[in-house]
Design a protein around this motif. Structure first.
Motif, PDB file in Angstrom:
ATOM      1  N   ARG A 182     -28.581  10.704 -42.507  1.00 30.93           N
ATOM      2  CA  ARG A 182     -28.424  11.446 -41.300  1.00 30.93           C
ATOM      3  C   ARG A 182     -29.716  12.417 -41.198  1.00 30.93           C
ATOM      4  NH1 ARG A 182     -24.093  12.281 -38.092  1.00 30.93           N
ATOM      5  NH2 ARG A 182     -24.539  14.412 -38.058  1.00 30.93           N
ATOM      6  N   LYS A 183     -30.229  12.892 -42.153  1.00 29.36           N
ATOM      7  CA  LYS A 183     -31.236  13.946 -41.950  1.00 29.36           C
ATOM      8  C   LYS A 183     -32.783  13.481 -41.751  1.00 29.36           C
ATOM      9  CE  LYS A 183     -33.762  17.518 -44.702  1.00 29.36           C
ATOM     10  NZ  LYS A 183     -33.802  18.335 -45.795  1.00 29.36           N
ATOM     11  N   THR A 184     -32.967  12.354 -42.651  1.00 28.84           N
ATOM     12  CA  THR A 184     -34.245  11.897 -42.514  1.00 28.84           C
ATOM     13  C   THR A 184     -34.438  10.575 -41.825  1.00 28.84           C
ATOM     14  OG1 THR A 184     -34.145  10.503 -44.670  1.00 28.84           O
ATOM     15  CG2 THR A 184     -34.681  12.807 -44.964  1.00 28.84           C
ATOM     16  N   GLY A 185     -33.305   9.881 -41.502  1.00 28.10           N
ATOM     17  CA  GLY A 185     -33.437   8.572 -40.756  1.00 28.10           C
ATOM     18  C   GLY A 185     -33.599   7.585 -41.716  1.00 28.10           C
ATOM     19  N   THR A 283     -37.360  -3.067 -43.047  1.00 30.82           N
ATOM     20  CA  THR A 283     -37.003  -1.643 -43.871  1.00 30.82           C
ATOM     21  C   THR A 283     -38.212  -0.823 -44.109  1.00 30.82           C
ATOM     22  OG1 THR A 283     -35.340  -3.019 -44.833  1.00 30.82           O
ATOM     23  CG2 THR A 283     -35.623  -0.702 -45.556  1.00 30.82           C
ATOM     24  N   TYR A 284     -39.212  -1.328 -44.451  1.00 29.43           N
ATOM     25  CA  TYR A 284     -40.576  -0.815 -44.846  1.00 29.43           C
ATOM     26  C   TYR A 284     -40.994  -0.410 -43.338  1.00 29.43           C
ATOM     27  CZ  TYR A 284     -45.349   0.511 -46.125  1.00 29.43           C
ATOM     28  OH  TYR A 284     -46.520   1.069 -46.622  1.00 29.43           O
ATOM     29  N   ARG A 285     -41.219  -0.924 -42.434  1.00 30.58           N
ATOM     30  CA  ARG A 285     -41.813  -0.610 -41.202  1.00 30.58           C
ATOM     31  C   ARG A 285     -41.025   0.486 -40.423  1.00 30.58           C
ATOM     32  NH1 ARG A 285     -43.779  -5.959 -37.490  1.00 30.58           N
ATOM     33  NH2 ARG A 285     -44.802  -6.886 -38.888  1.00 30.58           N
ATOM     34  N   LEU A 286     -39.683   0.479 -40.416  1.00 26.93           N
ATOM     35  CA  LEU A 286     -38.923   1.314 -39.946  1.00 26.93           C
ATOM     36  C   LEU A 286     -38.885   2.729 -40.468  1.00 26.93           C
ATOM     37  CD1 LEU A 286     -35.836  -0.724 -38.636  1.00 26.93           C
ATOM     38  CD2 LEU A 286     -37.715   0.025 -37.200  1.00 26.93           C
ATOM     39  N   ASN A 287     -39.082   2.720 -41.921  1.00 30.70           N
ATOM     40  CA  ASN A 287     -39.115   3.963 -42.789  1.00 30.70           C
ATOM     41  C   ASN A 287     -40.582   4.487 -42.651  1.00 30.70           C
ATOM     42  OD1 ASN A 287     -36.456   4.031 -43.598  1.00 30.70           O
ATOM     43  ND2 ASN A 287     -36.830   2.453 -45.262  1.00 30.70           N
ATOM     44  N   HIS A 288     -41.566   3.791 -42.191  1.00 31.27           N
ATOM     45  CA  HIS A 288     -42.787   4.429 -42.076  1.00 31.27           C
ATOM     46  C   HIS A 288     -43.071   4.692 -40.449  1.00 31.27           C
ATOM     47  CE1 HIS A 288     -42.890   3.046 -46.319  1.00 31.27           C
ATOM     48  NE2 HIS A 288     -43.967   4.075 -46.183  1.00 31.27           N
ATOM     49  N   LYS A 297     -42.998  12.613 -37.687  1.00 31.37           N
ATOM     50  CA  LYS A 297     -43.316  12.434 -38.929  1.00 31.37           C
ATOM     51  C   LYS A 297     -42.372  10.929 -39.237  1.00 31.37           C
ATOM     52  CE  LYS A 297     -44.341  16.610 -40.991  1.00 31.37           C
ATOM     53  NZ  LYS A 297     -43.838  17.848 -41.970  1.00 31.37           N
ATOM     54  N   SER A 298     -42.567  10.016 -40.394  1.00 33.19           N
ATOM     55  CA  SER A 298     -41.881   8.973 -40.468  1.00 33.19           C
ATOM     56  C   SER A 298     -40.730   9.315 -41.489  1.00 33.19           C
ATOM     57  CB  SER A 298     -42.600   7.883 -41.219  1.00 33.19           C
ATOM     58  OG  SER A 298     -42.878   8.339 -42.460  1.00 33.19           O
ATOM     59  N   PRO A 299     -39.432   8.578 -41.499  1.00 32.42           N
ATOM     60  CA  PRO A 299     -38.726   9.028 -42.761  1.00 32.42           C
ATOM     61  C   PRO A 299     -39.106   9.010 -44.116  1.00 32.42           C
ATOM     62  CG  PRO A 299     -37.733   7.444 -41.074  1.00 32.42           C
ATOM     63  CD  PRO A 299     -39.097   7.719 -40.621  1.00 32.42           C
ATOM     64  N   SER A 300     -40.017   8.210 -44.383  1.00 35.99           N
ATOM     65  CA  SER A 300     -40.442   8.108 -45.627  1.00 35.99           C
ATOM     66  C   SER A 300     -41.414   9.358 -45.944  1.00 35.99           C
ATOM     67  CB  SER A 300     -41.536   7.005 -45.807  1.00 35.99           C
ATOM     68  OG  SER A 300     -40.716   5.721 -45.878  1.00 35.99           O
ATOM     69  N   GLN A 301     -42.112   9.972 -45.064  1.00 29.88           N
ATOM     70  CA  GLN A 301     -43.125  11.287 -45.153  1.00 29.88           C
ATOM     71  C   GLN A 301     -42.024  12.403 -45.505  1.00 29.88           C
ATOM     72  OE1 GLN A 301     -45.104  10.748 -41.502  1.00 29.88           O
ATOM     73  NE2 GLN A 301     -46.973  11.569 -42.500  1.00 29.88           N
ATOM     74  N   VAL A 302     -41.007  12.470 -44.660  1.00 29.58           N
ATOM     75  CA  VAL A 302     -40.034  13.542 -44.892  1.00 29.58           C
ATOM     76  C   VAL A 302     -39.421  13.410 -46.017  1.00 29.58           C
ATOM     77  CG1 VAL A 302     -38.151  14.758 -43.931  1.00 29.58           C
ATOM     78  CG2 VAL A 302     -39.624  13.897 -42.287  1.00 29.58           C
ATOM     79  N   LEU A 303     -38.889  12.217 -46.568  1.00 33.81           N
ATOM     80  CA  LEU A 303     -38.382  12.054 -47.832  1.00 33.81           C
ATOM     81  C   LEU A 303     -39.124  12.499 -48.985  1.00 33.81           C
ATOM     82  CD1 LEU A 303     -35.706  11.205 -48.719  1.00 33.81           C
ATOM     83  CD2 LEU A 303     -36.418   8.740 -49.123  1.00 33.81           C
ATOM     84  N   LEU A 304     -40.429  12.125 -48.855  1.00 38.12           N
ATOM     85  CA  LEU A 304     -41.368  12.031 -50.039  1.00 38.12           C
ATOM     86  C   LEU A 304     -41.758  13.642 -49.980  1.00 38.12           C
ATOM     87  CD1 LEU A 304     -43.054  11.125 -52.158  1.00 38.12           C
ATOM     88  CD2 LEU A 304     -44.994  10.765 -50.537  1.00 38.12           C
TER      89      LEU A 304
END
Length: 315
Positions: A182-185, A283-288, A297-304
């Motif tokens: 919910r937070k990062t998508g 999955t990779y495309r949507l997370n980036h 920002k992308s979900p991956s950016q926020v997560l990292l």
């Protein structure tokens, strides 16, 4: 009763009730408005021959924005290139000097001229049910309501509060387990050979076990495929909750993400035609992919940035 502008939440209620086969008059009673309001809303804001809440709300907002200005042809060339990369009009507007409303107006004009820009938009498919047929998915044992969730979950202030759903394949024979934070998508996606609860349980645990220590809660709809929810909760050490029936907006993050997935896997597709590598690429495309609510920002950016080394394996 007079006609009033509907809210986004009310449009999600209309969408959910239509999916389950309820009449416009019944929907009007549920929303405490005139049947003519529902009929007018569906007629004016539907997409092609179906009604989708997110599209309807955007269309209504666009209609209320009467400002229009000429856009340079060079800008439209840029817009087309971004659309070809499957960026949404809202994301394009964050990078180019043109409003997303202008882009949404431009695309149907292009279609009239036999253009193909409309094919790049993210239209969510609608599951149809025959009118008058009751809900047949049954009741779940030991079901904990979404209303029992801690208040902090609504704030989207922490990683690990998840929403889960299944995307159905051709003839309801296969499924994709779709899980979103919910937070990062951030998205986890895995293909199952069936929709049986045991397969869904195994896929869910397999996806989330590497980060079980980071997880807090998970929220699902009322499908029978989640009948083993207690086992999932025990194996992952999390709390499992269920949304209200016909309340897709209560899992809005998951619903919106599934709409993005449908851009790559259309309704009625045979999921056996898609390899695990292709699912991983989606999955990779949507997370980036940049998101407005994340400051583009992308979900991956926020997560990292917020979780660092502990979750680098997922980026």
């Amino acid at each position: 009763m007079n006609y009033t502008h509907l809210t986004q939440e009310e449009r999600y209620q209309i969408y959910a009730l239509l999916r389950e086969g309820f009449s416009k008059r019944h929907i009007a009673l549920r929303l405490e408005c005139a049947p003519s309001t529902i009929c007018r809303e569906i007629k004016r804001n539907r997409n092609r021959n179906a009604y989708f809440a997110q599209h309807a709300h955007k269309l209504a907002k666009t209609r209320h924005n009467s400002n229009h200005k000429t856009v340079d042809p060079a800008v439209w060339k840029q817009v087309k290139s971004y659309l070809a990369l499957q960026s949404s009009p809202e994301q394009i507007a964050s990078h180019i000097a043109v409003s997303m409303h202008s882009i949404y107006r431009y695309i149907p004009q292009d279609k009239i001229k036999e253009g193909h820009l409309y094919q790049h938009l993210r239209f969510r498919s609608q599951r149809k049910r025959k009118y008058g047929h009751p809900e047949t998915r049954g009741k779940l044992n030991n079901r904990r309501s979404i209303h029992e969730r801690p208040q902090i979950i609504h704030q989207r202030s922490r990683f690990g509060d998840l929403e889960i759903d299944t995307i159905v394949g051709k003839n309801h024979q296969q499924s994709l387990v779709s899980i979103v934070d919910r937070k990062t998508g951030y998205l986890w996606l895995k293909k199952c050979s069936t929709r049986k609860s045991q397969d869904v349980r195994e896929a869910t645990v397999d996806l989330l076990h590497p980060i079980k220590e980071e997880l807090q809660t998970i929220t699902a709809d009322n499908g029978k495929e989640f009948s083993l929810h207690k086992q999932i909760a025990d194996e992952l050490g999390i709390e499992f909750y269920f949304a209200d029936p016909y309340s897709a907006w209560q899992r809005g993050t998951n619903e919106n993400t599934n709409g993005l997935i449908r851009q790559y896997i259309r309704k009625g597709s045979n999921l056996n035609d898609y390899s695990d590598e292709y699912i991983a690429e989606i999955t990779y495309r949507l997370n980036h992919h940049p998101r407005k609510r994340l400051g583009f920002k992308s979900p991956s950016q926020v997560l990292l940035q917020e979780h660092g080394v502990a979750l680098q394996m997922l980026i």
